[in-house]
Design a protein around this motif. Structure first.
Motif, PDB file in Angstrom:
ATOM      1  N   VAL A  17       0.795  -0.917   0.152  1.00  0.00           N
ATOM      2  CA  VAL A  17       0.110  -0.127   0.016  1.00  0.00           C
ATOM      3  C   VAL A  17       0.993   1.318   0.030  1.00  0.00           C
ATOM      4  N   HIS A  18       0.631   2.282  -0.957  1.00  0.00           N
ATOM      5  CA  HIS A  18       1.254   3.564  -0.854  1.00  0.00           C
ATOM      6  C   HIS A  18       0.545   4.677  -0.795  1.00  0.00           C
ATOM      7  N   ASP A 202       9.214   8.250   1.415  1.00  0.00           N
ATOM      8  CA  ASP A 202       8.071   9.172   1.241  1.00  0.00           C
ATOM      9  C   ASP A 202       6.794   8.696   0.417  1.00  0.00           C
ATOM     10  N   TRP A 203       6.866   7.541  -0.183  1.00  0.00           N
ATOM     11  CA  TRP A 203       5.903   7.055  -0.793  1.00  0.00           C
ATOM     12  C   TRP A 203       4.734   6.329  -0.176  1.00  0.00           C
ATOM     13  N   VAL A 208       4.314   1.967   7.495  1.00  0.00           N
ATOM     14  CA  VAL A 208       4.375   1.025   6.628  1.00  0.00           C
ATOM     15  C   VAL A 208       6.041   0.885   6.093  1.00  0.00           C
ATOM     16  N   ALA A 209       6.581   2.080   6.017  1.00  0.00           N
ATOM     17  CA  ALA A 209       8.205   2.172   5.811  1.00  0.00           C
ATOM     18  C   ALA A 209       8.954   1.124   6.577  1.00  0.00           C
ATOM     19  N   ALA A 210       8.432   1.456   7.989  1.00  0.00           N
ATOM     20  CA  ALA A 210       9.280   0.773   9.120  1.00  0.00           C
ATOM     21  C   ALA A 210       8.992  -0.755   9.080  1.00  0.00           C
ATOM     22  N   PHE A 211       7.788  -1.098   8.713  1.00  0.00           N
ATOM     23  CA  PHE A 211       7.342  -2.510   8.482  1.00  0.00           C
ATOM     24  C   PHE A 211       8.152  -3.125   7.398  1.00  0.00           C
ATOM     25  N   ILE A 212       8.288  -2.580   6.204  1.00  0.00           N
ATOM     26  CA  ILE A 212       9.148  -3.036   5.131  1.00  0.00           C
ATOM     27  C   ILE A 212      10.489  -3.343   5.457  1.00  0.00           C
TER      28      ILE A 212
END
Length: 234
Positions: A17-18, A202-203, A208-212
């Motif tokens: 998701v973005h 920033d997308w 979510v960035a931390a999860f990735i």
């Protein structure tokens, strides 16, 4: 006439998701005065395998929607075996919510042009309204439908409604939802940026960035996916 609040279902792989997905969901919520359920597909019949598994994709959605009023994740397709057909999902929702609840299914312009390839696609209109997102640069009008998807145009002819009228009936209408601005994000482009070590944080939402990062997602080989074993149907 129904007085219930419109439920808009937004299906997809969300891999991941973005912010573009979130912009669409917020626009549907705000412009249609609706509750929006994002529905991650378990086994998307129109695409190849996803890069993150179903539970990871759902968890990223939950993180992205945390604190967002009117937006939620619906995991029903993750609990169902076999291809994630939209007609089955809408059938479940109709049985749960009753005959009078206004429901809409949200699709992109490209998906609208392929609607006639979806599984039992004409039945969708007996279960819900259809809302097509108009992104700047990918508009769909009657002329384009006539040229590329005449079966779809024939089916939606006579079903066109102003977006604000969708909540007044349970199903059967078609509306266009125009997005105000072009978004740069795409899941394919995002995965490429992650894989190649480019700027990508920033997308997506910070959680979510931390999860990735925590799970090391999307850092493997390029997105060269085998063809789907199922027909191009949603």
């Amino acid at each position: 006439m129904s007085a219930a609040r419109l439920l808009v279902c937004y299906g997809g792989t969300f891999d991941p998701v973005h912010n573009g997905h979130l912009a669409v969901a917020r626009a549907a919520r705000d412009l249609l005065d609706a509750d929006v359920a994002l529905v991650p597909a378990h086994d998307p019949p129109h695409k190849g395998p996803t890069r993150a598994d179903a539970l990871q994709r759902a968890e990223m959605l939950e993180l992205a929607l945390a604190g967002e009023p009117g937006l939620r994740v619906d995991r029903r397709e993750l609990r169902r075996q076999g291809p994630s057909y939209t007609v089955d999902t809408l059938g479940e929702l109709r049985r749960e919510l009753g005959a009078d609840a206004p429901i809409a299914w949200l699709v992109g312009a490209d998906s609208l042009l392929e609607l006639h390839t979806w599984h039992r696609w004409r039945e969708l209109f007996t279960l819900a309204h259809l809302v097509a997102v108009q992104r700047p640069g990918s508009e769909v009008d009657a002329a384009r439908l006539r040229a590329q998807a005449p079966e779809v145009l024939a089916e939606i002819d006579g079903r066109w409604l102003p977006p604000g009228d969708l909540a007044a009936s349970p199903a059967g209408g078609f509306a266009l939802l125009a997005l105000p601005a072009l978004r740069p994000e795409s899941s394919t482009g995002l995965r490429r940026r992650i894989r190649e070590g480019g700027d990508w944080q920033d997308w997506v939402a910070p959680a979510v960035a931390a999860f990735i990062d925590r799970h090391g997602l999307y850092r493997g080989p390029a997105d060269i996916l085998p063809a789907s074993p199922h027909p191009s149907q949603r």
